[in-house]
Write an enzyme that holds these catalytic residues in place. Sequence first.
Site, PDB file in Angstrom:
ATOM      1  N   GLU A 112       9.389 -10.531  -5.134  1.00  0.00           N
ATOM      2  CA  GLU A 112       8.191 -11.992  -5.732  1.00  0.00           C
ATOM      3  C   GLU A 112       8.968 -11.581  -7.355  1.00  0.00           C
ATOM      4  O   GLU A 112       9.087 -10.797  -7.450  1.00  0.00           O
ATOM      5  CB  GLU A 112       6.829 -11.351  -5.126  1.00  0.00           C
ATOM      6  CG  GLU A 112       6.426 -12.677  -5.465  1.00  0.00           C
ATOM      7  CD  GLU A 112       4.745 -11.975  -5.437  1.00  0.00           C
ATOM      8  OE1 GLU A 112       4.121 -10.867  -4.561  1.00  0.00           O
ATOM      9  OE2 GLU A 112       3.637 -13.069  -6.002  1.00  0.00           O
TER      10      GLU A 112
ATOM     11  N   ARG B 112       7.233   3.259   2.273  1.00  0.00           N
ATOM     12  CA  ARG B 112       7.298   2.696   0.579  1.00  0.00           C
ATOM     13  C   ARG B 112       8.156   3.874   0.036  1.00  0.00           C
ATOM     14  O   ARG B 112       6.976   5.165  -0.086  1.00  0.00           O
ATOM     15  CB  ARG B 112       6.362   1.782   0.546  1.00  0.00           C
ATOM     16  CG  ARG B 112       5.814   1.504  -1.444  1.00  0.00           C
ATOM     17  CD  ARG B 112       4.470   1.323  -0.613  1.00  0.00           C
ATOM     18  NE  ARG B 112       4.280  -0.206  -0.783  1.00  0.00           N
ATOM     19  CZ  ARG B 112       4.552  -1.432  -1.727  1.00  0.00           C
ATOM     20  NH1 ARG B 112       4.664  -1.391  -3.192  1.00  0.00           N
ATOM     21  NH2 ARG B 112       4.935  -2.029  -1.414  1.00  0.00           N
TER      22      ARG B 112
ATOM     23  N   LYS C 132       3.975  -3.486  -8.689  1.00  0.00           N
ATOM     24  CA  LYS C 132       4.019  -4.233 -10.234  1.00  0.00           C
ATOM     25  C   LYS C 132       2.911  -4.398 -11.635  1.00  0.00           C
ATOM     26  O   LYS C 132       2.735  -5.168 -12.270  1.00  0.00           O
ATOM     27  CB  LYS C 132       4.970  -5.391  -9.813  1.00  0.00           C
ATOM     28  CG  LYS C 132       6.226  -5.233  -9.961  1.00  0.00           C
ATOM     29  CD  LYS C 132       7.137  -6.681  -9.056  1.00  0.00           C
ATOM     30  CE  LYS C 132       6.882  -6.724  -7.744  1.00  0.00           C
ATOM     31  NZ  LYS C 132       7.813  -7.904  -6.935  1.00  0.00           N
TER      32      LYS C 132
END
Length: 557
Positions: A38, A262, A272
Amino acid sequence: MITEEKKEEKSLNFIEEIIESDLKAGKYTSIITRFPPEPNGYLHIGHASSICLNFGLTNKYPGYTNLRFDDTNPVTEDTEYVESIKNDIRWMGFEWKNELYASDYFDTLYGYAIKLIQSGLAYVDDSTSEEIAALKGTPTEPGKDSPYRSRSVEENLTLFERMKLGEFPDGSRTLRAKIDMAHQNMLMRDPILYRIKHAHHHRTGNKWCIYPMYDFAHGQSDAIETVTHSICTLEFVPHRELYDWLIAQLAIYPSHQYEFARRNLNYTVTSKRKLLQLVQEGHVSGWDDPRMPTISGLRRRGYTPESIRDFCERIGVARRENMIDVGLLEFCVREDLNKKALRRMVVLDPLKVVITNFPEGISEMCHSENNPEDIAAGNREIPFTREIYIEKEDFMETPSKKYFRLAPGKMVRLKGAYIIQCDDFVKDGNGEITEVRCSFIENSKSGQDTTGINVKGTLHWVSVNYSVPVEVRLYDRLFSVEDASNQEGDFKEYLNPDSLHVITGYAEPALTEAVEGESFQFLRKGYFAKDKDSIPEKLVFNRTVTLRDTWAKATEK
Ligand code: ATP
Ligand code: MG
């Protein structure tokens, strides 16, 4: 140590096992993966692991990897992020087949939504988000049907079109899939597919005021691109059922989702959203601050693509979340830079040494290898003069027994130059040692030593006259706790207040030839990279990592 050879023999990770069996069974003749960031921030070390996995698979097996920007949320996205992401992936050494944007599929996705409405599988809901939440139920109790659930297909088509035309305010209506409000998977209880958001999008401008939710964009984008293996992180496990349901109902290409753990690194944060806060609130100088776990921060710090790829390879692909020690990342960069970085001498905390039997006003050239690990790197010249600097810590007035550095009456070798012996030293009014007086031993020059004297300590040094002051930035961990994200209170309370020290070092003249980004080993001090803040009058170096100080350990104790 994992050598190249051992890597070859390494057993397959679970995704490779799936792919090999798919290929063997003839399910596919080649595979397609995608990396789907993203564009709402810069990539970090967690993304690096996903990049290495996705691109690594199609380097190993026939097929290719797409770069797809998952840009369905207009509010947080920016073209600056798009550019940085492309730059970082290329820097890591990977190239995508197609550069794609989920926003390019907005028309197709809109068509899919109409198709679902026509099949009676989606409806427009006038409930507020609070009302929707109130009827959602809990993991142990079923939810309740929305009062708008039984709208006719015609009414739904009209309302959905009016949503698209911008007739309704943000949040006033949604499009929801009609699945089962009693489903044991909460995500299957009539999930929202579209929401109204009157916002400018970085690519589609003001064309749209309804935007698809992640779940109604991701799997559909995978299908449009005929992605065979869609790899994401574990938090998407519960979404897989919806992913499969939508693909089945729309009868589009059957992409499959696979999940891996992850990767989290200790003493930093890999989110982020959190990294953006650090940037916006000025806790760091930017996304590429060398303390940041971003790819651009690591690059500026002096990390190489090879070291990051090696790190990702070593941590592998796991099914369960765990915390990875930043020490492993540091180990990988040391391994790589040890092979590549040129050696230079820089004194970080100077103490003047006067070689009393060396003539004033002249200099003598000494030579030292640029990199003992790489003979092809050649030698360099280093001017030796009557006055030099050594590190303060390399002299002790009353040394302990195993101190093999300089002390009254003791001898050491100056790297690439002579053996010197300490005759005397000078103290100021505060008892601080300000100068050490030595004599050099004739015929003891490195490479031409005929004295037969055996000294245990070798020191780095620079000439007082010929050294160049440089700014040296020393970094420590950004956070003082391993897992700042899982502490009480705000994660920023755990920032390490001493993560940056700026000092002036004195460098041998050869260091002035450094180019931006170039890495060096400052002998006995670590690996350092030339920073972009350098100007001809003032070079700036970032410490990438300290050496595992075997030299100091061997000479100390
Ligand atoms: P963040 O929370 O930092 O925003 P994200 O998952 O929202 O991370 P995306 O841009 O959506 O970031 O991620 C792109 C790809 O990178 C996804 O496939 C995602 O699963 C993967 N990814 C993100 N963070 C990690 C991580 N820490 N470890 C492994 N893969 C990750
Ligand atoms: Mg995300």
